[in-house]
Design an enzyme around this catalytic site. Sequence first.
Site, PDB file in Angstrom:
ATOM      1  N   GLY A  41      43.957  29.932   5.284  1.00 46.95           N
ATOM      2  CA  GLY A  41      44.320  28.663   5.899  1.00 46.95           C
ATOM      3  C   GLY A  41      46.353  28.848   5.350  1.00 46.95           C
ATOM      4  O   GLY A  41      46.703  28.079   5.715  1.00 46.95           O
ATOM      5  N   GLU A  42      45.979  29.361   4.046  1.00 42.63           N
ATOM      6  CA  GLU A  42      47.840  29.272   3.106  1.00 42.63           C
ATOM      7  C   GLU A  42      48.697  30.065   4.092  1.00 42.63           C
ATOM      8  O   GLU A  42      49.791  29.765   4.442  1.00 42.63           O
ATOM      9  CB  GLU A  42      47.556  29.913   1.857  1.00 42.63           C
ATOM     10  CG  GLU A  42      48.589  29.494   1.119  1.00 42.63           C
ATOM     11  CD  GLU A  42      48.810  30.201  -0.053  1.00 42.63           C
ATOM     12  OE1 GLU A  42      49.547  29.410  -0.666  1.00 42.63           O
ATOM     13  OE2 GLU A  42      47.369  30.254  -0.796  1.00 42.63           O
ATOM     14  N   GLU A 120      34.530  32.615  23.537  1.00 41.97           N
ATOM     15  CA  GLU A 120      33.958  33.369  23.235  1.00 41.97           C
ATOM     16  C   GLU A 120      34.323  33.291  21.697  1.00 41.97           C
ATOM     17  O   GLU A 120      36.079  32.839  20.866  1.00 41.97           O
ATOM     18  CB  GLU A 120      34.443  35.045  23.069  1.00 41.97           C
ATOM     19  CG  GLU A 120      35.855  35.470  23.252  1.00 41.97           C
ATOM     20  CD  GLU A 120      36.178  37.090  23.599  1.00 41.97           C
ATOM     21  OE1 GLU A 120      35.190  36.925  24.623  1.00 41.97           O
ATOM     22  OE2 GLU A 120      37.402  36.979  23.700  1.00 41.97           O
ATOM     23  N   LYS A 122      35.879  34.307  18.305  1.00 45.25           N
ATOM     24  CA  LYS A 122      36.689  34.829  17.330  1.00 45.25           C
ATOM     25  C   LYS A 122      36.348  35.562  15.707  1.00 45.25           C
ATOM     26  O   LYS A 122      35.635  34.961  14.744  1.00 45.25           O
ATOM     27  CB  LYS A 122      37.627  34.308  17.074  1.00 45.25           C
ATOM     28  CG  LYS A 122      39.088  34.771  15.939  1.00 45.25           C
ATOM     29  CD  LYS A 122      40.284  33.527  15.864  1.00 45.25           C
ATOM     30  CE  LYS A 122      41.501  34.665  15.342  1.00 45.25           C
ATOM     31  NZ  LYS A 122      41.095  35.498  14.104  1.00 45.25           N
ATOM     32  N   GLU A 180      36.445  44.835  17.850  1.00 48.05           N
ATOM     33  CA  GLU A 180      36.308  44.708  16.227  1.00 48.05           C
ATOM     34  C   GLU A 180      35.438  44.824  16.151  1.00 48.05           C
ATOM     35  O   GLU A 180      34.231  44.517  15.923  1.00 48.05           O
ATOM     36  CB  GLU A 180      36.020  42.385  16.326  1.00 48.05           C
ATOM     37  CG  GLU A 180      37.186  42.012  14.772  1.00 48.05           C
ATOM     38  CD  GLU A 180      38.323  41.788  15.069  1.00 48.05           C
ATOM     39  OE1 GLU A 180      38.812  41.668  14.274  1.00 48.05           O
ATOM     40  OE2 GLU A 180      38.500  41.591  15.713  1.00 48.05           O
ATOM     41  N   LYS A 321      41.401  27.771  16.212  1.00 52.39           N
ATOM     42  CA  LYS A 321      40.770  28.265  14.788  1.00 52.39           C
ATOM     43  C   LYS A 321      40.475  27.327  13.699  1.00 52.39           C
ATOM     44  O   LYS A 321      40.708  25.822  14.114  1.00 52.39           O
ATOM     45  CB  LYS A 321      42.269  29.263  13.873  1.00 52.39           C
ATOM     46  CG  LYS A 321      42.194  30.280  14.462  1.00 52.39           C
ATOM     47  CD  LYS A 321      43.272  30.730  12.763  1.00 52.39           C
ATOM     48  CE  LYS A 321      42.682  31.453  12.245  1.00 52.39           C
ATOM     49  NZ  LYS A 321      43.246  32.711  11.363  1.00 52.39           N
ATOM     50  N   CYS A 440      15.070  17.867 -25.301  1.00 52.98           N
ATOM     51  CA  CYS A 440      16.620  17.825 -24.542  1.00 52.98           C
ATOM     52  C   CYS A 440      16.971  16.777 -23.899  1.00 52.98           C
ATOM     53  O   CYS A 440      16.596  15.812 -23.595  1.00 52.98           O
ATOM     54  CB  CYS A 440      16.449  19.436 -23.948  1.00 52.98           C
ATOM     55  SG  CYS A 440      17.966  19.868 -23.096  1.00 52.98           S
TER      56      CYS A 440
END
Length: 745
Positions: A41-42, A120, A122, A180, A321, A440
């Site tokens: 993201g950055e 498709e 990613k 990939e 994305k 406790c």
Amino acid sequence: MAADVEGVPVGALERHAELAELADEANWRYYVLDQPTVSDGEYDAWMRELRELEEAHPSLRTPDSPTQKVGAPISTDFTPVQHLRRLESLDNAFNPADLAGWQARAERLLEADPGPYLCELKIDGLAIALVYEKGRLVRGATRGDGRIGDDVTANVRTIEGIPHRLAGDNVPDVVEVRGEVFFPVSGFEKLNEQLVAAGKAPFANPRNSAAGSLRQKDPRITAQRELRMIAHGVGTWEGTPLPKTQSAVYEKLREFGLPISDMYKVVGSLTEIDEFIEYYRQHRHDPAYEIDGVVVKIDKIELQRQLGSTSRAPRWAIAFKYPPEEVNTKLLDIQVGIGRTGRVTPYGVMKPIVVAGSTVERATLHNASEVARKAVLIGDTVVLRKAGDVIPEIVGPVVALRDGSEREFVMPTHCPECGTELRRMREADVDIRCPNARSCPAQLRERIFFAAGRGAFDIEGLGYVAATALTAPLPPQEPPVRTEADLFDLTIERLLPIKSVVRDQATGLPKTDPETGEPKIVTFFANMSGEPSKNAEHMMRELEKAKSQPLWRVLVALSIRHVGPTAAQALASSLLSLDRVFGASEEELAAVEGVGPTIAASIKEWYAEDWHREIVERWRAAGVRMEDEPPVGQGVQTLAGLTLVVTGTLVGFTRDEAGEAIQSRGGKVTSSVSKKTDFLVAGENAGSKYDKASKLGVPILDEAAFQALLDHGPQAVAPAAAQEEPPEPEESPRAEEYEEAAQQG
């Protein structure tokens, strides 16, 4: 200092130079070292800003700009090889407007409708190019800079599913297959466990593990890793006719024996593209591999050729994305929380960061073994994941950013809240616990919170903050609730001293406002003049209502180890009263369907404690329901022997009420759809369970048909069980509750 470019403001020059340097460094670490130090993201944000600067000042767009380059320079660890055709990158879309803009540009350039389109997934893996000559695999190479990559042929040959020779007689003389390489999610944690056990640094995520595994100098090590590959295109194709569409290319590659995804789809419009994208946004974790978006391609090869490419990306394809589910942040500390059964759970305290739409400051680490398995150190930069937008989890450390100041976490030997020595209650236990169940403060607070939860008494307004307020000391007097036995003896007068509480005491979150430095105060059961607040009056009404809850909810609220809603419902329907549950022998309890010896032993062990028996008697005296009415004959058992699943939002029932209605009529409720499911009850936003029921042929009922089933049995709903188009995907109704619990550690 940035070089002067005529007509470009100094500020824009300096920012462009800064972003270019950041992007180049990130590319080097991502593509060459396999040790990324920034999140996707950055990086995407840097690249967007670079492109915006270059759109405003075109003279900044030089061949050396990261926007004009693909990937990064190659590693020197492997022999460099030139690709037969350049491996291009993809332009990104982040919203429907970006996607519509891409489609409009293609339509304008073609002067025609560019559809149909192939959609498709990613895959978040490592790009690979495989060259086959006369059907024989002669080379495998990484992307590199798009023109020259690393020769990893020996390692590629070890990957299961990649054929060494293409099947069939009519194969091209030369074909370069693009795909990939990825590491299946199921094997990622197993691999990291093995690395840590061997004293090696773990991988931060499955993508890194794929890259690191493919680039092993010894192919035997690569062979031991569970790498897989999916093909998603071709570069060169010589000697036989190239199919006319991308989808036909995929089917031809499948005939050759290459691995092709079953999750692509050819569609005809932007609307259908959006539907595909939204479906996999909701089903992002269904595939066996990590995905970070959807790739959309124009299906006709001739139109692809007409559109061509820019200096770095094809005009005929785009990557949509999804917002990143993983971010990098600083692990400031590791602390422990004590649960309602005394279980000690480590959790990470992190520099606050937004992930999947909400700010996260804490994430569970489960137990000491998990901390060791993930090899995280206090002070690490860590990869934080919020899978499914629900529970934050620390995936692993970014080892490349360590500077030597990090330190190991040491599990405490004593309870941080009551000082009792921690131990394993049984030899076989993985977890250590605080054995001081009665006194406790942490365990009491958690048990009160749990007893008030949706799966137990369902007391609205008695959340974690209120449970803390009720159990926290009020010097010089004791807290209103010292044990669960006090819960139904509460009065307005006992609530009034709880006027306010500092936020860290109530929630574990920071007690001061970061901007003003002032304490964060949460008001409770009395206003500043000492009069009862609406909270107090509401609490008393809710407590009174809770007394009439069915028996199984009372059993759950007692926090007997291993007794959850399923076992409690089985016990309640079989034995009908709390006296019979606790009076039964261990053998009689174990004989109840859905209970068994472990739960039976836990019930007897719990009731052997005198202070536990006091809770039961005090609740009984306060008017809490201790038994259920027996069914009136068998005529009302309309669902006897049937198994149902309920999903989505119903108008006339909560999820729990629907389950109770089914069980009271002799039916069984399960949480997942299988071939043994007789009916799926689907409300609004039904989601993946609807899809699975459709595939398995399980009858699906809307709410009206469900009511008919309850009243008259299965013969009344045969016509109503026809399957319709699925409603929108389901969101977890408990997402906020999980989020709150996770942030509290």
